[in-house]
Design a protein around this motif. Sequence first.
Motif, mmCIF file in Angstrom:
data_model
loop_
_atom_site.group_PDB
_atom_site.id
_atom_site.type_symbol
_atom_site.label_atom_id
_atom_site.label_comp_id
_atom_site.label_asym_id
_atom_site.label_seq_id
_atom_site.Cartn_x
_atom_site.Cartn_y
_atom_site.Cartn_z
ATOM 1 N N LEU A 199 15.028 23.791 20.418
ATOM 2 C CA LEU A 199 16.158 24.701 20.266
ATOM 3 C C LEU A 199 15.728 26.151 20.468
ATOM 4 N N ALA A 200 14.586 26.531 19.891
ATOM 5 C CA ALA A 200 14.100 27.909 20.025
ATOM 6 C C ALA A 200 13.822 28.258 21.482
ATOM 7 N N GLN A 201 13.417 27.263 22.271
ATOM 8 C CA GLN A 201 13.127 27.489 23.688
ATOM 9 C C GLN A 201 14.368 27.346 24.572
ATOM 10 N N ASN A 202 15.530 27.134 23.928
ATOM 11 C CA ASN A 202 16.795 26.952 24.651
ATOM 12 C C ASN A 202 16.751 25.783 25.632
ATOM 13 N N ASP A 203 15.958 24.767 25.303
ATOM 14 C CA ASP A 203 15.992 23.518 26.070
ATOM 15 C C ASP A 203 17.156 22.713 25.497
ATOM 16 N N VAL A 204 18.357 23.062 25.935
ATOM 17 C CA VAL A 204 19.567 22.556 25.288
ATOM 18 C C VAL A 204 19.679 21.029 25.357
ATOM 19 N N PRO A 205 19.479 20.377 26.526
ATOM 20 C CA PRO A 205 19.580 18.905 26.539
ATOM 21 C C PRO A 205 18.591 18.227 25.590
ATOM 22 N N LYS A 206 17.341 18.715 25.569
ATOM 23 C CA LYS A 206 16.343 18.109 24.678
ATOM 24 C C LYS A 206 16.694 18.349 23.217
ATOM 25 N N ALA A 207 17.143 19.567 22.896
ATOM 26 C CA ALA A 207 17.511 19.873 21.508
ATOM 27 C C ALA A 207 18.689 19.019 21.065
ATOM 28 N N LEU A 208 19.684 18.855 21.935
ATOM 29 C CA LEU A 208 20.840 18.010 21.594
ATOM 30 C C LEU A 208 20.401 16.561 21.361
ATOM 31 N N GLU A 209 19.575 16.047 22.257
ATOM 32 C CA GLU A 209 19.091 14.667 22.113
ATOM 33 C C GLU A 209 18.305 14.505 20.817
ATOM 34 N N SER A 210 17.439 15.481 20.519
ATOM 35 C CA SER A 210 16.591 15.393 19.327
ATOM 36 C C SER A 210 17.419 15.452 18.051
ATOM 37 N N TYR A 211 18.374 16.379 18.000
ATOM 38 C CA TYR A 211 19.158 16.506 16.774
ATOM 39 C C TYR A 211 20.174 15.382 16.605
ATOM 40 N N LYS A 212 20.666 14.830 17.692
ATOM 41 C CA LYS A 212 21.547 13.657 17.560
ATOM 42 C C LYS A 212 20.757 12.486 16.973
ATOM 43 N N LEU A 213 19.518 12.310 17.432
ATOM 44 C CA LEU A 213 18.670 11.266 16.875
ATOM 45 C C LEU A 213 18.355 11.550 15.413
ATOM 46 N N PHE A 214 18.132 12.836 15.098
ATOM 47 C CA PHE A 214 17.810 13.247 13.731
ATOM 48 C C PHE A 214 18.953 12.871 12.776
ATOM 49 N N VAL A 215 20.187 13.233 13.134
ATOM 50 C CA VAL A 215 21.303 12.947 12.219
ATOM 51 C C VAL A 215 21.630 11.457 12.171
ATOM 52 N N ASP A 216 21.315 10.734 13.248
ATOM 53 C CA ASP A 216 21.492 9.279 13.207
ATOM 54 C C ASP A 216 20.467 8.643 12.263
ATOM 55 N N THR A 217 19.255 9.168 12.293
ATOM 56 C CA THR A 217 18.180 8.617 11.471
ATOM 57 C C THR A 217 18.314 9.030 10.012
ATOM 58 N N GLU A 237 7.343 11.550 9.468
ATOM 59 C CA GLU A 237 8.263 11.357 10.588
ATOM 60 C C GLU A 237 9.433 12.329 10.511
ATOM 61 N N ARG A 238 9.934 12.534 9.316
ATOM 62 C CA ARG A 238 11.083 13.430 9.142
ATOM 63 C C ARG A 238 10.712 14.876 9.510
ATOM 64 N N GLU A 239 9.551 15.320 9.044
ATOM 65 C CA GLU A 239 9.087 16.659 9.399
ATOM 66 C C GLU A 239 8.882 16.786 10.905
ATOM 67 N N ARG A 240 8.286 15.767 11.495
ATOM 68 C CA ARG A 240 8.032 15.801 12.935
ATOM 69 C C ARG A 240 9.327 15.961 13.715
ATOM 70 N N MET A 241 10.352 15.219 13.314
ATOM 71 C CA MET A 241 11.633 15.323 14.005
ATOM 72 C C MET A 241 12.216 16.729 13.865
ATOM 73 N N TYR A 242 12.083 17.287 12.674
ATOM 74 C CA TYR A 242 12.589 18.648 12.450
ATOM 75 C C TYR A 242 11.854 19.652 13.334
ATOM 76 N N ILE A 243 10.527 19.569 13.338
ATOM 77 C CA ILE A 243 9.725 20.541 14.084
ATOM 78 C C ILE A 243 9.994 20.432 15.582
ATOM 79 N N GLU A 244 9.993 19.221 16.106
ATOM 80 C CA GLU A 244 10.208 19.044 17.546
ATOM 81 C C GLU A 244 11.610 19.504 17.958
ATOM 82 N N SER A 245 12.596 19.224 17.122
ATOM 83 C CA SER A 245 13.967 19.624 17.435
ATOM 84 C C SER A 245 14.110 21.140 17.404
ATOM 85 N N GLN A 246 13.545 21.766 16.369
ATOM 86 C CA GLN A 246 13.630 23.222 16.258
ATOM 87 C C GLN A 246 12.888 23.916 17.395
ATOM 88 N N TYR A 247 11.763 23.371 17.785
ATOM 89 C CA TYR A 247 10.981 23.957 18.870
ATOM 90 C C TYR A 247 11.768 23.907 20.177
#
Length: 535
Positions: A167-185, A155-165
Amino acid sequence: MGVKAYIAGTIAPLGSSYVISVNAVNCMTGEVFDREQETASDRTNVLNAVSTAATKLRAHLGESMASIQKLSTPFTNVTTSSLQAFHAFSLGEDQHRMGHDLPEAESFYKEALRLDPNFAMAYARLGVVYANVGATNKSIDFLKKADDLRERVTERERMYIESQYALAQNDVPKALESYKLFVDTYPHDASAWNNLAITYQSAGDLELSAECFKKAWDMAKWDNIAATNAASTYIGLDRIDLGEHYLEDAQKLAGGTDVSFHSSRELSEYLQGKPDWEGELQWAAPRPDGFLVEATAAMIYFEQGRMREANQHWEHAGQRTEQQHLSDSAGALYGTRAMQDALVGDCSNARSAAHQALKIDQSAATVPMAALALAYCGEGAAALKESERLAAEQPTNTLVNLVYLPQVKAAIALSEHKYGDVAKILDAAAPYTMGSKLPQLLGAASLALHNPQQAITDFKPGIKYRALSLEQGAGNVQAPDYTLSLLGTARAQALSGDKAGAAQSYQKLLAMWKNADADFAPAAEAKREAAGIQK
């Protein structure tokens, strides 16, 4: 050999579990005088248990926590069936945390993938390595491969990969949502905080970015990248003292320097008026990723109005990336040169550099800068065609669709004297002002409409942070240009009747342009305008 003790370990099956023992043994007597045991619930958790047991034993044997943090390659919970692949990956992690991405970390991650072609985190880390040098296309390709394997990972790897992907695509709202969830988890995951900071940076929220970089460093003082990221961000916010503090930490606590360190040191020394800032170029000359230091030098020369030297460094940096087959990095560097030439009115060089960039690369790394240069210099149709193609190909790329495409449309409107349309065109881009050229575009339109007070307001974000505009050296990021925003502010102040304010702004500008090229048009215009308000 005169050794007093040695460390031995065993991994023993216990049903479906494994018992990991790490023993400190007296060489003279064979006595086990210290031992740590951990149990792994299954095979995939064995490496984690080894890491935990070894760290505990080192502390029992008297090694200081500072030494353990500094000298340990931190365990990353990664999924691979090959211990040899994990070993190569770990060596790559050690180089990556030192900021040695090309070619050191890159080669180890590639070796990990040779040994295990389904190693998702190795693909992801390669994606990050290429992102760090502006190679956007390669970055996205490797992160997509990691994303395709995300069902095989934790699960931890999955969150990292999805968040980085995202971010790399400059999908800023999705990257922000993903990384906020990541640091909360996983609130103690320094990498998650570091990447949340990068996401805030992409969104133009620099203060929040700095806070997150600081958190990453506070919990991972073995990570050179965390320190240098904090340093560069604080320098970009004109807080040079804090930037220098983190650069010192990078050297003393994280144990080394990297290309980001030397770029930040170069910038810090320049902003402090130290004459030897150009010495950083000597360090960068033999390094494969040294073109990033050279790009920062080009930004500094641009601020000084020394366009010949700036363009020489853009050209040389671009050639270095082409030799390494980093076409998107090269395109970004040539595109940035084109945009700078266009912004100071040198459209002949701007068009040439823009077409050179687009011939090499047509990705999101290159098109935004090259197209904006063409839009400023009368090739609006070509600029719009490239920008709209990119936006259609990348509908979730927030910056391409909400910032870079509207900027091109706004520049075309300016060239067609449709000044009243500019603010409306750029309305959706407003949340990303600090990561764009909005202050210059909006301010130019307001000046043309003879609305000086609005122009002063428009240019204000562009003069908030001087150093920020100098950190665009990687090529595929944008920020307001400080000197050009200050020139626009001076003109608006003069038009509004604020002669004292205008004189002060012109004086500050001319001090920065004291060594400008003789044919640098903005400096000549500023001198003439400054003299005019004295009459």
